[in-house]
Design an enzyme around this catalytic site. Structure first.
Site, PDB file in Angstrom:
ATOM      1  N   CYS A  14      33.647 -69.875 -19.533  1.00  0.00           N
ATOM      2  CA  CYS A  14      33.047 -69.032 -18.496  1.00  0.00           C
ATOM      3  C   CYS A  14      31.894 -68.179 -19.025  1.00  0.00           C
ATOM      4  O   CYS A  14      31.167 -67.566 -18.242  1.00  0.00           O
ATOM      5  CB  CYS A  14      34.104 -68.152 -17.867  1.00  0.00           C
ATOM      6  SG  CYS A  14      35.588 -69.074 -17.488  1.00  0.00           S
ATOM      7  N   HIS A  49      30.972 -63.060 -13.951  1.00  0.00           N
ATOM      8  CA  HIS A  49      31.686 -64.320 -13.751  1.00  0.00           C
ATOM      9  C   HIS A  49      32.649 -64.179 -12.574  1.00  0.00           C
ATOM     10  O   HIS A  49      33.404 -63.207 -12.488  1.00  0.00           O
ATOM     11  CB  HIS A  49      32.433 -64.687 -15.036  1.00  0.00           C
ATOM     12  CG  HIS A  49      33.385 -65.816 -14.867  1.00  0.00           C
ATOM     13  ND1 HIS A  49      33.026 -67.006 -14.269  1.00  0.00           N
ATOM     14  CD2 HIS A  49      34.702 -65.944 -15.190  1.00  0.00           C
ATOM     15  CE1 HIS A  49      34.077 -67.812 -14.249  1.00  0.00           C
ATOM     16  NE2 HIS A  49      35.099 -67.187 -14.790  1.00  0.00           N
ATOM     17  N   ASN A  72      36.528 -70.194  -8.751  1.00  0.00           N
ATOM     18  CA  ASN A  72      36.038 -69.980 -10.114  1.00  0.00           C
ATOM     19  C   ASN A  72      35.419 -71.291 -10.606  1.00  0.00           C
ATOM     20  O   ASN A  72      36.126 -72.277 -10.785  1.00  0.00           O
ATOM     21  CB  ASN A  72      37.232 -69.553 -10.981  1.00  0.00           C
ATOM     22  CG  ASN A  72      36.884 -69.342 -12.439  1.00  0.00           C
ATOM     23  OD1 ASN A  72      35.830 -69.743 -12.907  1.00  0.00           O
ATOM     24  ND2 ASN A  72      37.790 -68.723 -13.168  1.00  0.00           N
TER      25      ASN A  72
HETATM   26  C1  4VN Z   1      38.688 -64.091 -16.179  1.00  0.00           C
HETATM   27  C2  4VN Z   1      39.804 -63.975 -15.370  1.00  0.00           C
HETATM   28  C3  4VN Z   1      40.504 -65.081 -14.909  1.00  0.00           C
HETATM   29  C4  4VN Z   1      41.706 -64.932 -14.077  1.00  0.00           C
HETATM   30  C5  4VN Z   1      42.896 -64.528 -14.631  1.00  0.00           C
HETATM   31  C6  4VN Z   1      44.028 -64.433 -13.840  1.00  0.00           C
HETATM   32  C7  4VN Z   1      43.964 -64.729 -12.501  1.00  0.00           C
HETATM   33  C8  4VN Z   1      41.697 -65.218 -12.734  1.00  0.00           C
HETATM   34  C9  4VN Z   1      46.391 -64.460 -12.311  1.00  0.00           C
HETATM   35  C10 4VN Z   1      47.279 -63.563 -11.512  1.00  0.00           C
HETATM   36  C11 4VN Z   1      47.357 -64.028 -10.091  1.00  0.00           C
HETATM   37  C12 4VN Z   1      45.990 -64.123  -9.471  1.00  0.00           C
HETATM   38  C13 4VN Z   1      45.070 -64.984 -10.288  1.00  0.00           C
HETATM   39 CL1  4VN Z   1      40.297 -62.410 -14.940  1.00  0.00          CL
HETATM   40  C14 4VN Z   1      40.080 -66.321 -15.299  1.00  0.00           C
HETATM   41  C15 4VN Z   1      38.979 -66.454 -16.119  1.00  0.00           C
HETATM   42  C16 4VN Z   1      38.556 -67.785 -16.547  1.00  0.00           C
HETATM   43  O1  4VN Z   1      37.503 -68.215 -15.777  1.00  0.00           O
HETATM   44  C17 4VN Z   1      38.255 -65.354 -16.545  1.00  0.00           C
HETATM   45  N1  4VN Z   1      42.802 -65.104 -11.980  1.00  0.00           N
HETATM   46  N2  4VN Z   1      45.077 -64.656 -11.694  1.00  0.00           N
HETATM   47  C18 4VN Z   1      48.254 -63.046  -9.343  1.00  0.00           C
HETATM   48  O2  4VN Z   1      47.761 -62.035  -8.798  1.00  0.00           O
HETATM   49  O3  4VN Z   1      49.463 -63.250  -9.331  1.00  0.00           O
END
Ligand code: 4VN
Length: 323
Positions: free
Chosen positions: A112, A248, A278
């Site tokens: 990313c 990002h 994403n």
């Molecule tokens: C930066 C981030 C993420 C990311 C991490 C976690 C996440 C995106 C987990 C918990 C879930 C909701 C979704 Cl912060 C990914 C990258 C990589 O591109 C970079 N979503 N989640 C919940 O709330 O239970």
């Protein structure tokens, strides 16, 4: 030594839209869960286009919009973790598609953060005085790496591409940067390339994209926020002179938390993860290009923006650019 500026932007995504409701018909999930936790409402999914097809569309648009000839392009960098193949590179395929016969080309793998690392690299090529025009493209077909039986990851990602033309200029536009990595925490996200050889017992089971969501979330809030705040402070630019932050597009809740932590109004953080999910290395250039199309960013050198990528590797990087 010379200076570099972003002179044109473009983006392209596959036409097939998959909504959260569509996903709920193939896995145990629903729109309420996905949108309240991530801000994502839909994503684009490629049916038959490869990463180089998406990147090629962006490259052709950059030529068409700028009126620059393909033979004037000195280099093409494609940031991607979903290359069509390891060799030839996706950038080599793009070069062939547009006929940029005088360019040197390569892919850059930094998940990313890929677009920000690639843009920083491109700026150094131009600043050396040896090259005058280049393309920096972030392009991904993450859909082909997803485990569609894993509802925790499959709902988060999408396909797309965005890119910029970068050119030599007489004034400074790249004002400050901070590029970082911590390979010791690389295991928090993994996948995409599977290795197999009859001569070794090494075989990666990392065919699918995997992510420790909680840990990446915490890393982003703690380390990435700190790094962005530090860069702004070191640059002496002053938050009031930063027009927009293009981070990002992983998750809108993350942007809420980072805005609070860095103490910058949430309205300055542009967002489009609602429409694309994403898209890893493609997310920042797609957001930049859409913001130009919407008239939010003018490309006339009158605005100052901060671009920040963060994710797998772990990697994180920020750039402050006059645009
Ligand atoms: C930066 C981030 C993420 C990311 C991490 C976690 C996440 C995106 C987990 C918990 C879930 C909701 C979704 Cl912060 C990914 C990258 C990589 O591109 C970079 N979503 N989640 C919940 O709330 O239970």
């Amino acid at each position: 030594m010379g200076f570099a500026k972003i002179s044109q932007v473009a983006h392209y995504a596959p036409s097939q839209v998959i909504t959260n409701d569509d996903l709920s018909t193939i896995m145990d999930t629903n729109d309420e869960w996905i949108s309240s936790r991530t801000g994502i409402k839909q994503r684009r999914i490629s049916q038959s286009e490869m990463t180089s097809d998406l990147a090629g569309q962006v490259a052709q648009q950059l030529l068409d919009k700028s009126g620059i000839g393909a033979d004037e392009i000195d280099f093409i960098i494609v940031a991607t973790i979903t290359p069509d193949s390891m060799m030839p590179s996706t950038a080599a395929r793009v070069q062939a598609k547009i006929g940029a016969k005088n360019a040197f080309v390569f892919d850059l793998s930094a998940a990313c953060s890929g677009f920000v690392f690639a843009l920083s690299t491109a700026e150094k090529f131009i600043a050396s005085g040896q090259y005058r025009k280049g393309m920096v493209i972030g392009a991904e077909t993450l859909s082909k790496t997803l485990d569609w039986s894993d509802r925790r990851t499959a709902v988060l990602f999408g396909d797309g591409a965005g890119g910029v033309l970068i050119e030599a200029t007489s004034e400074q536009h790249f004002l400050a940067e901070s590029m970082n990595a911590d390979g010791s925490r690389g295991g928090l996200s993994s996948g995409v390339v599977g290795l197999q050889s009859p001569f070794s017992d090494q075989m990666s089971d990392d065919k699918f994209l995997k992510m420790d969501g909680r840990a990446i979330f915490d890393f982003t809030i703690r380390d990435v926020s700190k790094s962005i705040a530090q860069l702004i402070e070191d640059s002496k630019i002053g938050v009031e002179h930063l027009d927009y932050l293009l981070l990002h597009q992983a998750n809108s809740r993350i942007l809420d938390k980072m805005a609070k932590k860095i103490d910058i109004p949430r309205e300055k953080f542009l967002a489009n993860m609602m429409a694309y999910g994403n898209t890893s290395a493609a997310s920042i250039p797609i957001l930049l290009s859409e913001s130009v199309d919407k008239g939010i960013i003018h490309l006339d050198g009158s605005q100052t923006v901060l671009l920040a990528g963060f994710g797998g590797g772990l990697t994180w990087g920020s750039l402050i650019v006059k645009i």
